[in-house]
Design a protein around this motif. Structure first.
Motif, PDB file in Angstrom:
ATOM      1  N   GLN A 124       0.880  -1.125  -0.106  1.00 30.36           N
ATOM      2  CA  GLN A 124       0.004   0.048  -0.014  1.00 30.36           C
ATOM      3  C   GLN A 124       0.922   1.248  -0.055  1.00 30.36           C
ATOM      4  O   GLN A 124       0.624   2.185  -0.725  1.00 30.36           O
ATOM      5  N   HIS A 125       1.941   1.128   0.755  1.00 31.00           N
ATOM      6  CA  HIS A 125       2.821   2.456   0.760  1.00 31.00           C
ATOM      7  C   HIS A 125       3.538   2.550  -0.486  1.00 31.00           C
ATOM      8  O   HIS A 125       3.539   3.819  -1.022  1.00 31.00           O
ATOM      9  N   ALA A 126       3.857   1.910  -0.995  1.00 28.33           N
ATOM     10  CA  ALA A 126       4.285   1.860  -2.440  1.00 28.33           C
ATOM     11  C   ALA A 126       3.484   2.218  -3.492  1.00 28.33           C
ATOM     12  O   ALA A 126       3.836   3.166  -4.376  1.00 28.33           O
ATOM     13  N   THR A 127       2.164   1.489  -3.607  1.00 31.71           N
ATOM     14  CA  THR A 127       1.355   2.154  -4.493  1.00 31.71           C
ATOM     15  C   THR A 127       0.831   3.853  -4.149  1.00 31.71           C
ATOM     16  O   THR A 127       0.483   4.389  -4.951  1.00 31.71           O
ATOM     17  N   PHE A 128       0.768   4.168  -2.937  1.00 28.58           N
ATOM     18  CA  PHE A 128       0.228   5.435  -2.661  1.00 28.58           C
ATOM     19  C   PHE A 128       1.187   6.309  -2.953  1.00 28.58           C
ATOM     20  O   PHE A 128       1.010   7.590  -3.128  1.00 28.58           O
ATOM     21  N   SER A 129       2.758   5.969  -3.212  1.00 27.68           N
ATOM     22  CA  SER A 129       3.890   6.885  -3.564  1.00 27.68           C
ATOM     23  C   SER A 129       3.377   7.315  -5.100  1.00 27.68           C
ATOM     24  O   SER A 129       4.173   8.133  -5.408  1.00 27.68           O
ATOM     25  N   TRP A 130       2.731   6.734  -5.758  1.00 21.41           N
ATOM     26  CA  TRP A 130       2.166   7.239  -7.020  1.00 21.41           C
ATOM     27  C   TRP A 130       1.282   8.008  -7.212  1.00 21.41           C
ATOM     28  O   TRP A 130       0.760   8.493  -8.423  1.00 21.41           O
ATOM     29  N   PHE A 131       0.229   8.328  -6.312  1.00 21.81           N
ATOM     30  CA  PHE A 131      -0.842   8.856  -6.230  1.00 21.81           C
ATOM     31  C   PHE A 131      -1.383   9.833  -5.257  1.00 21.81           C
ATOM     32  O   PHE A 131      -0.557   9.884  -4.104  1.00 21.81           O
ATOM     33  N   PRO A 132      -1.758  11.200  -5.571  1.00 23.02           N
ATOM     34  CA  PRO A 132      -1.896  12.049  -4.479  1.00 23.02           C
ATOM     35  C   PRO A 132      -3.130  11.462  -3.591  1.00 23.02           C
ATOM     36  O   PRO A 132      -3.982  10.650  -3.857  1.00 23.02           O
TER      37      PRO A 132
END
Length: 437
Positions: free
Chosen positions: A137-145
């Motif tokens: 989730q942390h890695a995914t959220f790093s691509w989106f506001p």
């Protein structure tokens, strides 16, 4: 930059670089969806092979439950340690190492051995899989506001559901026709293939886990006038406590589904092993629908200015409450069809809370504390996986097939409490503002 580029950016038109970044963001999200699919296929294989393993190794229900509980012995510890570590480094390498360890852990019981080998391999696998969800989730959220995280966060969580939906029929067929140890070899090979794909295509984005892109100027809410926000302040907020408790009840239901639902369908409701292998996907399919619906409703409410107290805490609490009612209704109906339908609805609704929990803590925690806050939440929550398989196994040994149904009733009561806590106490925007003081 040319005048045309400047004009394009001023008008809000995406540049080729923007389009490339968006494409990469969804490629990484897709890989992490598959990552979670493998994660839960690894978890589900013993539940799918429960009767075969118990017969092959001569295990009681309690012993088999303890073997599954062993998976969670270091699961929570690893989630905390790696969650904290991921706050300081890019999670790309951490994810690659985890995927490789998953494959390695499958090998000893695939080769042979008895209960001791099975328990040892599950302890190693659990330690390697413990940090998977918060780090993914942390890695995914790093691509989106923040305002665009509901869908990708839900998709990564959906990987949990898709892992069981796609794996259950195939693994059941392999177990029935080629032995349960062969299924472990198949999972080991799939994990290695994914690791190669991640090595070449994976990566971390440039957005903070908090609201703003790291490249943008703005206040850093990871610090206050007295320095970085201590973890103890985050963990003492009503939002973190309530969302963690609610997620605990969700994970209890998930652990019960993974380990004992196939046996309940086969031994308790009279389905054949092949039918149970197909029917076990029903609650996961229900969960997929609920998960995407929840993400859509939450995003729709947030775009209209509704507070996340209701858009996340309220919506998530309602799903747990409805799941509780379905579980509590199982002993009140006659017929295997009706009971199976209520199980699918109850467990499907319960399993959808994971995405609510992740996005809520991501909103609550300052950027420099987000991965650690997610990791500690996951560590607390997954103790449900340590307790549920062993407790239910003991109930089955003592109560026979009635133990399965009584476990569902207990689960329904827990979900009801979790739903009430989520609906009444979760308020991330309020508690995030208090952390800034």
């Amino acid at each position: 930059m040319t005048a045309a580029d400047t004009t394009s950016r001023q008008l809000g038109d995406p540049t080729s670089a923007d389009r490339s970044t968006r494409s990469r963001a969804w490629t990484v999200t897709g890989l992490l969806v598959v990552f979670m699919m493998i994660n839960f296929a690894d978890k589900s294989v013993l539940g799918l092979a429960a009767d075969e393993i118990r017969a092959d190794l001569g295990l009681s229900a309690t012993q088999f439950g303890l073997a599954n509980s062993a998976f969670f012995l270091l699961f929570s510890v690893a989630a905390v340690v790696v969650g904290m570590y991921a706050d300081k480094v890019r999670p790309t390498t951490v994810i690659l190492i985890m995927a490789l360890l998953w494959s390695v852990a499958q090998v000893p019981p695939a080769i042979g051995g008895g209960l001791a080998v099975l328990i040892g391999s599950r302890i190693v696998l659990g330690a390697a899989e413990g940090p998977a969800f918060p780090v993914a989730q942390h890695a995914t959220f790093s691509w989106f506001p923040d305002h665009r995280r509901n869908l990708p966060g839900a998709l990564v969580t959906l990987g949990i559901t898709l892992g069981v939906i796609t794996a259950a029929p195939g693994l059941t067929w392999i177990i029935d026709h080629h032995h349960w140890r062969t299924a472990l070899w198949v999972l080991a090979a799939i994990g290695l293939v994914w690791a190669v794909a991640w090595h070449f295509l994976g990566g971390t984005g440039t957005y903070r886990t908090a609201d703003a892109p790291a490249r943008d100027a703005g206040p850093d809410t990871s610090v206050t006038c007295g320095g970085p926000v201590p973890y103890r302040r985050i963990f003492s907020t009503p939002t973190w406590l309530a969302v963690t408790a609610a997620y605990f009840t969700c994970y209890w239901a998930v652990a019960l589904m993974l380990v004992w639902l196939p046996s309940y369908l086969h031994n308790g409701l009279g389905y054949s092993s092949a039918e149970a292998g197909r029917l076990v996907v029903l609650p996961w399919m229900m969960g997929a629908v609920v998960l995407l619906t929840q993400a859509g409703v939450t995003g729709w409410l947030m775009r209209r200015g509704v507070s996340t107290k209701w858009a996340r805490g309220g919506v998530g609490g309602a799903a747990l409450g409805l799941g509780a009612l379905a579980c509590l209704g199982v002993p009140l109906v006659d017929g295997t069809g009706a009971k199976t339908a209520l199980l699918a609805i109850g467990f499907g609704l319960a399993g959808s809370y994971a995405a609510v929990a992740a996005t809520t803590v991501s909103e609550l925690a300052p950027a420099a504390r987000a991965s650690g806050a997610l990791g500690v939440m996951n560590a607390v929550v997954t103790t449900a996986g340590l307790a549920a398989p062993a407790i239910v196994g003991f109930m089955v040994d003592k109560q026979g097939t009635d133990g399965y149904q009584n476990a569902v009733i207990i689960t329904g009561a827990m979900l009801l409490v979790g739903g009430l806590l989520s609906a009444t106490l979760v308020n991330p925007s309020r508690d995030r503002a208090r952390l800034r003081v």
